[in-house]
Structure formats: C-alpha cells, structure tokens
Design a protein around this motif. Structure first.
Motif, short mmCIF file in Angstrom:
data_model
loop_
_atom_site.label_atom_id
_atom_site.label_comp_id
_atom_site.label_asym_id
_atom_site.label_seq_id
_atom_site.Cartn_x
_atom_site.Cartn_y
_atom_site.Cartn_z
N ALA A 16 61.58 18.53 8.72
CA ALA A 16 62.06 18.14 7.38
C ALA A 16 63.19 19.03 6.87
CB ALA A 16 60.92 18.11 6.35
N ASN A 17 63.79 19.81 7.77
CA ASN A 17 64.86 20.71 7.37
C ASN A 17 66.09 19.96 6.87
OD1 ASN A 17 66.54 22.91 7.02
ND2 ASN A 17 66.76 23.36 9.19
N TYR A 18 66.47 18.89 7.56
CA TYR A 18 67.71 18.19 7.21
C TYR A 18 67.46 16.94 6.37
CZ TYR A 18 69.53 21.45 10.59
OH TYR A 18 69.86 22.61 11.25
N CYS A 19 66.38 16.22 6.62
CA CYS A 19 66.13 15.01 5.82
C CYS A 19 65.81 15.37 4.38
CB CYS A 19 65.03 14.16 6.43
SG CYS A 19 63.37 14.87 6.38
N GLY A 20 65.31 16.58 4.14
CA GLY A 20 65.05 17.01 2.77
C GLY A 20 66.32 17.00 1.93
N ARG A 21 67.44 17.27 2.55
CA ARG A 21 68.74 17.24 1.84
C ARG A 21 68.98 15.86 1.24
NH1 ARG A 21 73.47 20.56 0.75
NH2 ARG A 21 75.35 19.30 1.03
N ASP B 131 64.54 32.63 -1.54
CA ASP B 131 65.44 32.48 -0.40
C ASP B 131 64.64 31.90 0.77
OD1 ASP B 131 66.98 33.05 1.98
OD2 ASP B 131 68.08 34.59 0.88
N ALA B 132 65.11 30.79 1.35
CA ALA B 132 64.37 30.08 2.40
C ALA B 132 64.76 30.50 3.81
CB ALA B 132 64.58 28.58 2.25
N ARG B 133 65.64 31.49 3.95
CA ARG B 133 66.08 31.88 5.29
C ARG B 133 65.03 32.75 5.99
NH1 ARG B 133 71.37 34.94 4.22
NH2 ARG B 133 70.06 35.66 2.49
N ARG C 77 60.79 33.18 1.16
CA ARG C 77 59.80 32.26 1.74
C ARG C 77 60.54 31.36 2.73
NH1 ARG C 77 54.79 29.76 1.32
NH2 ARG C 77 54.78 27.52 1.75
N PRO C 78 60.49 31.70 4.04
CA PRO C 78 61.15 30.86 5.03
C PRO C 78 60.64 29.42 4.94
CG PRO C 78 60.50 32.95 6.00
CD PRO C 78 59.88 32.90 4.64
N PHE C 79 61.56 28.47 5.05
CA PHE C 79 61.22 27.06 4.80
C PHE C 79 60.13 26.53 5.71
CE2 PHE C 79 64.32 26.59 8.20
CZ PHE C 79 63.86 25.48 8.91
N ALA C 80 60.05 27.07 6.94
CA ALA C 80 59.06 26.56 7.89
C ALA C 80 57.63 26.88 7.46
CB ALA C 80 59.33 27.15 9.28
N GLN C 81 57.45 27.78 6.50
CA GLN C 81 56.11 28.12 6.04
C GLN C 81 55.44 26.96 5.29
OE1 GLN C 81 56.10 31.83 3.88
NE2 GLN C 81 56.65 33.02 5.69
N ASN C 82 56.19 25.94 4.95
CA ASN C 82 55.61 24.78 4.28
C ASN C 82 54.98 23.79 5.26
OD1 ASN C 82 56.66 25.18 1.38
ND2 ASN C 82 58.50 25.41 2.63
N ILE C 83 55.27 23.98 6.54
CA ILE C 83 54.84 23.03 7.57
C ILE C 83 53.67 23.62 8.35
CG2 ILE C 83 55.58 21.63 9.52
CD1 ILE C 83 57.08 20.98 6.93
N GLY C 84 52.64 22.80 8.57
CA GLY C 84 51.48 23.25 9.33
C GLY C 84 51.70 23.12 10.82
N ALA C 85 50.68 23.52 11.58
CA ALA C 85 50.77 23.49 13.04
C ALA C 85 50.91 22.07 13.58
CB ALA C 85 49.53 24.16 13.64
N ASP C 86 50.50 21.08 12.78
CA ASP C 86 50.59 19.69 13.21
C ASP C 86 51.95 19.06 12.91
OD1 ASP C 86 50.45 19.51 10.48
OD2 ASP C 86 48.77 18.08 10.42
N VAL D 47 70.63 23.58 2.32
CA VAL D 47 69.94 22.52 3.06
C VAL D 47 68.48 22.89 3.31
CG1 VAL D 47 69.92 21.20 5.22
CG2 VAL D 47 72.10 21.75 4.12
N SER D 48 68.24 24.01 3.99
CA SER D 48 66.86 24.36 4.35
C SER D 48 66.05 24.89 3.18
CB SER D 48 66.85 25.36 5.51
OG SER D 48 67.50 26.56 5.16
N ALA D 49 66.66 25.02 2.01
CA ALA D 49 65.89 25.37 0.81
C ALA D 49 65.02 24.21 0.35
CB ALA D 49 66.83 25.78 -0.32
N VAL D 50 65.36 22.98 0.73
CA VAL D 50 64.66 21.82 0.16
C VAL D 50 63.21 21.71 0.59
CG1 VAL D 50 64.69 19.32 -0.11
CG2 VAL D 50 66.83 20.60 -0.17
N PRO D 51 62.82 22.07 1.83
CA PRO D 51 61.38 22.06 2.11
C PRO D 51 60.57 22.95 1.15
CG PRO D 51 62.59 22.11 4.15
CD PRO D 51 63.61 22.26 3.06
#
Length: 295
Positions: free
Chosen positions: A112-117, A188-190, A215-224, A257-261
């Motif tokens: 969801a890094n780019y579609c969130g934009r 900051d999502a980096r 808070r890196p953006f990937a922390q919003n996404i689970g292992a699945d 861009v990656s701030a949106v997640p």
C-alpha cells in the motif's frame, strides 16, 4: 460505499454486481520507474487502470540549470513528487473515465506504499468513495482472483468535478511556522536509519525535521500483508503519540508518498485523520534556512 479498506471478497462482490467501479493499479519502484507499468502489463485485475506515480500522481516539471527537477508553478507542493493541483488531478481522472458516482479501489504490490497516494488524492479531491484493496494484488491472486495481461481498452472521457477537500494538505510554511509551538506533531514514515540521518539515498541532506517522531510506514502492515487490526493500530499510535493530541498530527516521509499508510493506519485506529505534508523531507531539506536534526 467503501472509504478506507476493501477486502478481496468485497471487491469480488462489487464486480459481480456490476457496481459503478474503477480499479487502479499503482505498482511502482522508485529505483526503476518503468517497472511498475511493466508489472501491470504482465498481470493486473481485469479492467484496472494503471496510475503512474511520476506521470499521473505527481507534477514534475523540467530540470533547472543545476539539473534539479522543479515542479510546475501551479503544483500543490514541492519535493521529489510534487502534488499536482486539484484541477490538474481532476483532468487526469476525467481522461481515464473516472466519474463522481464511481467507487474507486486502489492497489499495488508494495504494501500500500504507492496506492495510498491515489487514495489520499481522491479524498483531497473531495471523493469519499475510495478504498485500498487490503493485501494488494498478492491477496487478490492468493484468493483465486482473475488477472489479465496486456493493455486495457481506453475509457470514455468523463467530467469529474472537484468537491471540498476531505483531507488536509499541509505546506512547508505551515510546518515551519508551527515548529516548537506544540501545535503540530510531526510523524516521519521513513526507515529509522534515514530518520536518524545515518544514510540518505535519495535526497541531498540527511536527517529529519526537528521534533518529529518516527513510525516507518511498513509498521502498519501485518505479516499477512494486510493492515493490522484496528485495536492493535490504536495501541501503537497511542504509544507513539504519548498523550499528544491526535488532531495535531501531520505525516511526512521522503516525498509525501509513503507517509500515507500512516494516515490510513491512524484512520483505521479511529483517530482524527492527520494532515499530510506532501512536500515532505525532499522539499524541507532543499528549502534554505530551515532547521535539520539528526539522531
């Protein structure tokens, strides 16, 4: 109407009922900007429109005398991926046939890094019926969803009309004016090493905006590969904010861009939708006399 996330089953139901729907594939790679469209042409959800980050979702101008790409004069932000004006974005939506009565579903292959934009831009354009396909193309294919290769037939021109913005765009001037006042909580999502200024692969200066949280953006996404449950996201954001007012939060990253997640994560957690500093670090670090922090 789906406004934040849509599941694979919900998307299948929308397609089965012939709902007024447009699906967008936003797959991208910063290091190889042409690869997203190549992947789209190899396999995409049938009928999906490809939304290129650099060409459709940004307003990049021509390089200046120093070789730095400058946004067009009417761009809504600076930085590496300048946000196009709402009017220019509406023209693009119209050109691909997207209309005000349609449900938008956006996806990528990138967590969801780019579609969130595109999701955020649709909200900013006043369009509420926009949702991210939870789990992306991977979840669709894992559930047996059909994919198609090659280009799609072009759509008839529509006349998308802008509505009042449903999400808040924040400028460099607003961020700079609020520094140290407590009125804004920057997140900051980096990745942590970029936030601390230990490495900087994309921008000319390393570091972060003073006082920002990380808070890196990937922390919003689970292992699945899907967004974490709302209760878990709420606990994590409450811990991050440490009592700060959620309504004061402004998200940023390298180029907006990656701030949106993080924006989506906060909304799923039931917190006030945060502002987005679209110019982000790439605009901040190129603006003379603005403070920079490391560590």
């Amino acid at each position: 109407m789906h406004t934040t996330l849509v599941s694979v089953d919900q998307l299948k139901a929308l397609r089965d009922t012939k709902a007024r729907l447009m699906v967008f594939d936003c797959t991208f790679d910063l290091m190889d900007p042409a690869s997203g469209e190549r992947q789209y042409l190899q396999a995409h959800i049938p009928g999906a429109v490809y939304a290129h980050l650099d060409e459709a979702l940004s307003d990049k101008g021509l390089p200046d005398a120093n070789g730095q790409q400058q946004p067009h004069a009417d761009a809504a932000s600076g930085g590496r991926h300048p946000l196009p004006s709402r009017e220019k974005f509406a023209m693009w939506l119209s050109s691909v046939g997207f209309a005000n009565d349609m449900q938008a579903v956006v996806y990528d292959r990138n967590g969801a890094n780019y579609c969130g934009r595109l999701w955020w831009m649709l909200k900013w354009a006043g369009h509420e019926a926009a949702a991210v396909l939870d789990g992306g193309l991977q979840a669709w294919q894992a559930a047996g969803g059909e994919v198609r290769s090659g280009a799609e037939a072009s759509h008839f021109q529509s006349n998308f009309e802008l509505g009042p913005p449903l999400r808040k765009l924040v400028t460099t001037q607003q961020v700079a004016g609020a520094l140290g006042s407590g009125a804004v909580t920057l997140v900051d999502a980096r990745a942590p090493q970029r936030f601390r200024g230990e490495v900087e692969p994309l921008d000319p200066v390393a570091g972060h905006i003073p006082g920002a949280l990380n808070r890196p953006f990937a922390q919003n996404i689970g292992a699945d590969g899907r967004f974490k449950p709302a209760a878990q996201l709420r606990e994590e954001f409450d811990q991050l904010l440490g009592g700060r007012d959620a309504a004061s939060v402004v998200m940023y990253c390298g180029s907006g861009v990656s701030a949106v997640p993080n924006v989506i994560g906060m909304e799923l957690a039931g917190l006030t939708p945060p502002g987005l500093y679209a110019g982000s670090w790439s605009e901040w670090c190129r603006t003379p006399r603005l403070p920079i922090e490391k560590g």
